[in-house]
Write a protein that holds these residues in place. Structure first.
Motif, PDB file in Angstrom:
ATOM      1  N   ILE A  51      -9.593  12.589 -20.086  1.00  0.00           N
ATOM      2  CA  ILE A  51      -9.314  11.481 -19.812  1.00  0.00           C
ATOM      3  C   ILE A  51      -7.600  11.667 -19.198  1.00  0.00           C
ATOM      4  N   LEU A  52      -6.903  12.953 -19.925  1.00  0.00           N
ATOM      5  CA  LEU A  52      -6.425  14.069 -19.268  1.00  0.00           C
ATOM      6  C   LEU A  52      -6.060  13.833 -17.717  1.00  0.00           C
ATOM      7  N   THR A  53      -7.215  14.358 -16.932  1.00  0.00           N
ATOM      8  CA  THR A  53      -7.617  14.404 -15.139  1.00  0.00           C
ATOM      9  C   THR A  53      -8.039  12.933 -15.032  1.00  0.00           C
ATOM     10  N   ALA A  54      -8.722  12.395 -16.027  1.00  0.00           N
ATOM     11  CA  ALA A  54      -8.465  11.159 -15.033  1.00  0.00           C
ATOM     12  C   ALA A  54      -7.300  10.067 -14.756  1.00  0.00           C
ATOM     13  N   LEU A  55      -6.668  10.063 -15.379  1.00  0.00           N
ATOM     14  CA  LEU A  55      -5.187   9.662 -15.778  1.00  0.00           C
ATOM     15  C   LEU A  55      -4.239  10.242 -14.459  1.00  0.00           C
ATOM     16  N   ILE A  56      -4.744  11.254 -14.456  1.00  0.00           N
ATOM     17  CA  ILE A  56      -3.311  12.026 -13.048  1.00  0.00           C
ATOM     18  C   ILE A  56      -4.334  12.237 -12.587  1.00  0.00           C
ATOM     19  N   ILE A  57      -5.257  11.581 -11.845  1.00  0.00           N
ATOM     20  CA  ILE A  57      -6.262  11.696 -10.906  1.00  0.00           C
ATOM     21  C   ILE A  57      -6.067  10.022 -10.099  1.00  0.00           C
ATOM     22  N   PHE A  58      -5.305   9.401 -11.641  1.00  0.00           N
ATOM     23  CA  PHE A  58      -5.235   7.885 -10.577  1.00  0.00           C
ATOM     24  C   PHE A  58      -3.483   7.477 -10.632  1.00  0.00           C
ATOM     25  N   GLN A  65      -0.352   6.871  -5.753  1.00  0.00           N
ATOM     26  CA  GLN A  65       0.883   6.613  -4.956  1.00  0.00           C
ATOM     27  C   GLN A  65       0.071   7.313  -3.480  1.00  0.00           C
ATOM     28  N   VAL A  66      -1.212   7.724  -3.286  1.00  0.00           N
ATOM     29  CA  VAL A  66      -1.540   7.891  -1.918  1.00  0.00           C
ATOM     30  C   VAL A  66      -2.078   7.136  -1.654  1.00  0.00           C
ATOM     31  N   ALA A  67      -2.925   5.583  -2.228  1.00  0.00           N
ATOM     32  CA  ALA A  67      -3.128   4.744  -2.072  1.00  0.00           C
ATOM     33  C   ALA A  67      -1.531   3.359  -1.171  1.00  0.00           C
ATOM     34  N   LYS A  68      -0.453   4.151  -2.097  1.00  0.00           N
ATOM     35  CA  LYS A  68       0.504   3.161  -1.769  1.00  0.00           C
ATOM     36  C   LYS A  68       1.269   3.909  -0.272  1.00  0.00           C
ATOM     37  N   LEU A 117       0.302   1.882   7.257  1.00  0.00           N
ATOM     38  CA  LEU A 117      -0.744   1.233   8.196  1.00  0.00           C
ATOM     39  C   LEU A 117       0.204  -0.096   8.266  1.00  0.00           C
ATOM     40  N   GLU A 118       1.036  -0.620   7.756  1.00  0.00           N
ATOM     41  CA  GLU A 118       1.763  -1.402   7.787  1.00  0.00           C
ATOM     42  C   GLU A 118       2.678  -1.189   8.879  1.00  0.00           C
ATOM     43  N   THR A 119       2.656  -0.521   9.565  1.00  0.00           N
ATOM     44  CA  THR A 119       4.472   0.355   9.756  1.00  0.00           C
ATOM     45  C   THR A 119       3.537   0.971  11.056  1.00  0.00           C
ATOM     46  N   LEU A 129      -6.165  -2.898   2.302  1.00  0.00           N
ATOM     47  CA  LEU A 129      -6.628  -1.629   2.660  1.00  0.00           C
ATOM     48  C   LEU A 129      -6.352  -1.058   1.136  1.00  0.00           C
ATOM     49  N   TYR A 130      -4.814  -1.701   0.760  1.00  0.00           N
ATOM     50  CA  TYR A 130      -4.745  -0.719  -0.919  1.00  0.00           C
ATOM     51  C   TYR A 130      -5.361  -1.562  -1.957  1.00  0.00           C
ATOM     52  N   ILE A 131      -5.750  -2.815  -2.040  1.00  0.00           N
ATOM     53  CA  ILE A 131      -7.228  -2.678  -3.411  1.00  0.00           C
ATOM     54  C   ILE A 131      -8.119  -1.531  -3.548  1.00  0.00           C
ATOM     55  N   ALA A 132      -8.739  -1.790  -1.425  1.00  0.00           N
ATOM     56  CA  ALA A 132     -10.107  -0.827  -1.331  1.00  0.00           C
ATOM     57  C   ALA A 132      -9.393   0.903  -2.021  1.00  0.00           C
ATOM     58  N   LEU A 133      -8.533   1.180  -1.654  1.00  0.00           N
ATOM     59  CA  LEU A 133      -7.983   2.649  -2.173  1.00  0.00           C
ATOM     60  C   LEU A 133      -8.346   2.482  -3.710  1.00  0.00           C
ATOM     61  N   ILE A 134      -7.101   1.633  -4.168  1.00  0.00           N
ATOM     62  CA  ILE A 134      -7.140   1.607  -5.773  1.00  0.00           C
ATOM     63  C   ILE A 134      -8.828   0.903  -6.609  1.00  0.00           C
TER      64      ILE A 134
END
Length: 271
Positions: free
Chosen positions: A21-28, A33-36, A42-44, A63-68
């Motif tokens: 769970i901790l690993t999953a939370l860290i990945i999320f 942040q990477v998705a943002k 892309l927008e820039t 793109l953000y929804i797909a990455l999330i």
């Protein structure tokens, strides 16, 4: 009492699950942040290429929804959740929603096409989708047009894309097409010279391309000239109306008739 072996297994299981769970939370969190960051890149990039702002925001959100979604699936899988069933349910739901919103998706695709191809932009005077007016907004689903009498018309984008579009503002200059009529008894050369003087004295009329005045029709009740001056697109309607008025007044002063339709009737008496 609970044996020491069971307690150890519970501790071991809790530790394993907790680590997952901790690993999953860290990945999320990292994925968020990477998705943002990727969305911002892309927008820039699209903004620097002067892509329409509406499309920039839309593509950024997609793109953000797909990455999330991708990050959530990885995190759930790391936590030990079977994601195969979730993906299948999500796919079926997406298909159902897509079929239900088929018309809206068609307008969405048309909106993206209009924004990318840019047959018109905000502020242009167009005739499209059965309406004539100035473009106020180009949305992803609808385009808003303000008519010349200040009415607001909202047109689905697929209707505009599937019909002919006339953009009156796209070119910097336009030709004014006037038909000037005189009577058969009037002096053709004099009328032509008067029109030429009127055009030459109007500062809005361009020297290049040069205007033309041609006699092009011997109509039933009149002799018609084709008068073709060129003006800036922004000056078109004012020039059109002013020339019509000026020519009429000048012809009146010079005794040249602008005839109305008429017909000669000959009556024969037979005994």
């Amino acid at each position: 009492m609970i044996s020491e072996q069971i307690i150890n297994k519970l501790v071991e299981l809790g530790t394993t699950v907790g680590l997952k769970i901790l690993t999953a939370l860290i990945i999320f969190l990292i994925g968020l942040q990477v998705a943002k960051w990727i969305k911002h890149l892309l927008e820039t990039a699209l903004t620097k290429k002067e892509v329409e702002s509406t499309l920039v925001k839309f593509l950024g959100k997609i793109l953000y929804i797909a990455l999330i979604s991708f990050v959530i699936i990885i995190a759930l899988n790391q936590a030990g959740v079977a994601v195969t069933s979730i993906i299948a349910i999500f796919g079926a739901a997406s298909l159902t929603v897509g079929l239900a919103l088929q018309g809206s998706l068609s307008s969405l695709a048309a909106g993206i096409s209009l924004i990318i191809l840019r047959p018109f932009k905000i502020g242009d005077l167009i005739d499209g989708g059965g309406s004539f007016g100035i473009v106020e907004e180009i949305g992803l689903f609808n385009t808003t047009i303000k008519t010349l009498d200040n009415l607001t018309i909202i047109i689905p984008n697929d209707k505009i894309r599937n019909e002919k579009i006339i953009n009156y503002s796209l070119k910097p200059i336009r030709r004014v097409d006037l038909v000037v009529s005189i009577g058969y008894g009037d002096d053709i050369d004099k009328a032509k010279q008067l029109v030429k003087e009127i055009l030459s004295n109007d500062s809005r009329i361009l020297a290049d391309p040069a205007f033309t005045i041609h006699l092009f029709e011997l109509a039933d009740s009149s002799v018609n000239f084709a008068v073709r001056p060129w003006v800036k697109t922004s000056d078109y309607w004012d020039t059109y109306c002013d020339l019509t008025e000026t020519i009429k007044k000048r012809f009146d002063e010079e005794g040249i008739n602008i005839p109305f339709p008429q017909r000669d009737v000959h009556i024969y008496n037979h005994n």
